[in-house]
Structures are given as C-alpha cells and as structure tokens.
Design an enzyme around this catalytic site. Structure first.
Site, PDB file in Angstrom:
ATOM      1  N   SER A  10     -21.631  14.003  68.020  1.00  0.00           N
ATOM      2  CA  SER A  10     -21.915  13.940  69.358  1.00  0.00           C
ATOM      3  C   SER A  10     -21.317  12.822  70.019  1.00  0.00           C
ATOM      4  O   SER A  10     -21.850  11.622  69.474  1.00  0.00           O
ATOM      5  CB  SER A  10     -23.578  14.160  69.540  1.00  0.00           C
ATOM      6  N   HIS A  35     -19.174  17.587  70.455  1.00  0.00           N
ATOM      7  CA  HIS A  35     -20.162  17.779  71.112  1.00  0.00           C
ATOM      8  C   HIS A  35     -20.360  16.778  72.167  1.00  0.00           C
ATOM      9  O   HIS A  35     -20.494  15.600  72.005  1.00  0.00           O
ATOM     10  CB  HIS A  35     -21.385  17.847  70.110  1.00  0.00           C
ATOM     11  N   ASP A  61     -22.548  15.458  75.600  1.00  0.00           N
ATOM     12  CA  ASP A  61     -23.967  15.942  76.149  1.00  0.00           C
ATOM     13  C   ASP A  61     -23.861  15.433  77.555  1.00  0.00           C
ATOM     14  O   ASP A  61     -23.306  14.293  77.882  1.00  0.00           O
ATOM     15  CB  ASP A  61     -24.958  14.794  75.648  1.00  0.00           C
ATOM     16  N   MET A 116     -25.857  14.882  81.007  1.00  0.00           N
ATOM     17  CA  MET A 116     -26.962  14.654  81.617  1.00  0.00           C
ATOM     18  C   MET A 116     -26.869  14.417  82.965  1.00  0.00           C
ATOM     19  O   MET A 116     -26.127  13.450  83.344  1.00  0.00           O
ATOM     20  CB  MET A 116     -27.878  13.907  80.684  1.00  0.00           C
ATOM     21  N   HIS A 138     -22.905  20.697  76.101  1.00  0.00           N
ATOM     22  CA  HIS A 138     -24.421  20.656  75.936  1.00  0.00           C
ATOM     23  C   HIS A 138     -24.844  20.278  77.508  1.00  0.00           C
ATOM     24  O   HIS A 138     -24.906  19.069  77.757  1.00  0.00           O
ATOM     25  CB  HIS A 138     -25.036  19.987  74.875  1.00  0.00           C
ATOM     26  N   MET A 151     -27.528  19.547  79.971  1.00  0.00           N
ATOM     27  CA  MET A 151     -29.011  18.913  80.080  1.00  0.00           C
ATOM     28  C   MET A 151     -29.161  18.748  81.801  1.00  0.00           C
ATOM     29  O   MET A 151     -29.112  17.561  81.978  1.00  0.00           O
ATOM     30  CB  MET A 151     -29.396  17.882  78.990  1.00  0.00           C
ATOM     31  N   MET A 160     -33.170  22.505  70.019  1.00  0.00           N
ATOM     32  CA  MET A 160     -33.491  21.160  70.060  1.00  0.00           C
ATOM     33  C   MET A 160     -34.375  20.825  68.902  1.00  0.00           C
ATOM     34  O   MET A 160     -35.535  21.011  68.961  1.00  0.00           O
ATOM     35  CB  MET A 160     -33.811  20.847  71.428  1.00  0.00           C
ATOM     36  N   ASP A 201     -29.888  20.341  67.170  1.00  0.00           N
ATOM     37  CA  ASP A 201     -29.305  19.199  67.721  1.00  0.00           C
ATOM     38  C   ASP A 201     -30.667  18.316  67.739  1.00  0.00           C
ATOM     39  O   ASP A 201     -31.354  18.532  68.576  1.00  0.00           O
ATOM     40  CB  ASP A 201     -28.811  19.434  68.935  1.00  0.00           C
TER      41      ASP A 201
END
Length: 227
Positions: free
Chosen positions: A7, A30, A32, A34, A63, A65, A134, A172
């Site tokens: 990540s 990965h 993230d 957000m 991913h 979010m 998660m 994750d």
C-alpha cells in the site's frame, strides 16, 4: 497463489515513482483513494493514479474510500487502474457499477467495512472479480489488525466455494508477518500490506517474505485443499 499488494499509503508521497520501483516484485500496487467524506482522511485522485501508472509496470489496485463511487469509480479504470474497488456502503447500484468497471477493462472489486456483513451480498458475488474485507476501520494506515474479522473471512471463503467462483478474497488493514498466516488460513489470498512493506529496510524482501508465509499457511489450510 498468494498475492501481495504493498500500500502506497505507507510510502513516501514525495517519491512515489521510486517507492513503486522499490516493490517491483509485488503482484499489485495498492492505491488508497480517500475523499475526506466517506472516511476522515484525504489522499490522492485520478491524476496521481494516471501518473503512477506511467511510472511503474506493476498493475494498480485502486481502493476507493469515497462517496458516490457510482460516479467516480469508472474514471479510475479509464486512468489505467487494473483493479477498482468500491465500498458497498457507499454504492447506490453495486451490480451496475461492477459491470461498468469491467466494461472499462478493469477488475471489479467490492469492499466491506468491519461492521458490514457479507451474507446480504451473496447474490452479488458472481458480478465481482475480488471482494475486500477490511480488517481495520478504513481511513488511516498503521492500525492494529482486528482478529474479530477472521470468522467473516472464513464465511466469505465458504460462500465463494459454495458458488464455485474464481473470486479473489483480499484483506486490508494491519497485515504483517504476525497476522498474514491467520488471514491466509481463514481464506484470504490477496494481502494488502503497508507499513509491513514500506517500513522494512528491504521492501522487496518484505514482499517475498510475506508471500512465502501466506503460501505456506494456505497450503495447510482446509479451504485450499483442491483449490
């Protein structure tokens, strides 16, 4: 075959291209995303994903979010992500969204927060390429692994087997040398690791070590017999 996805949330954001190269033996990178609405943190968006995709040959596992993934998720597939994960808690039409992500050429993945059960979404599983459970509350890196998620991983693996699906099961949050074997034994086969990789002196070596641990645990796991 266990897959390790470092990540970049735990990487040096000022040196992302170099940090991507430091883990070139990884299966995926990965990313993230957000938005400071769905989770209380703000990271990066489509332009960074596009730039990162040009800087590494490792495929990107995004991913999201974020709120309103129905609107935004397809753009990440267009930006070059090989896999796009949306949160079912935020999606208005998860089946339609999964199909749209696939139509854009990416693998479609759905994520569940710790308190979200898998059972109501059993009928959606054939629409997906991966399911993400998660193992911490989404929003921040470096959190401690939630052991109470292990039964949920097992139940999800049972549902995948029940329907005979070739569905990857990703975990994750708090994945490290001390937790990855439990996750693999429970049924996970894709592992997101942040600080366990980027906090190591040799990130590429950490990826190899985690993969070896996961594969050994999988080989001994009841769910993997004949897998």
């Amino acid at each position: 075959m266990a897959q390790i996805n470092p990540s970049i949330l735990s990487a040096d954001f000022a040196r992302l291209a170099e940090e991507a190269k430091a883990v070139e033996g990884a299966d995926w990178l990965h990313v993230d995303v957000m938005d400071n609405h769905f989770v209380p943190n703000l990271t990066l968006g489509v332009p960074i994903v596009e730039a990162l995709g040009k800087a590494t040959d490792t495929p990107l596992d995004c991913h999201l979010m974020i709120e309103d993934p129905d609107r935004w998720a397809p753009q990440y597939a267009e930006a070059g992500a090989g896999s796009v994960t949306f949160h079912v808690e935020a999606a208005a039409a998860p089946v339609r969204l999964a199909r749209e992500i696939r139509a854009k050429g990416a693998r479609a993945s759905m994520a569940l927060k710790p308190a979200t059960p898998i059972e109501p979404y059993e009928d959606l599983l054939p629409e997906l390429d991966m399911l993400l459970i998660m193992t911490v509350e989404p929003g921040f890196g470096g959190q401690a692994f939630l052991d109470i998620m292990l039964p949920k991983i097992r139940r999800t693996r049972e549902l995948i087997g029940k329907h005979g699906l070739e569905l990857w099961l990703q975990v994750d949050g708090g994945v490290s040398a001390t937790t990855i074997e439990r996750c693999a034994e429970a049924g996970a086969d894709v592992f997101v690791a942040g600080s366990a990789v980027y906090g190591a002196d040799d990130p590429a070596g950490a990826v190899r070590g985690l993969r070896a641990q996961a594969e050994a645990a999988t080989a001994a796991a009841p769910w993997a017999c004949g897998h």
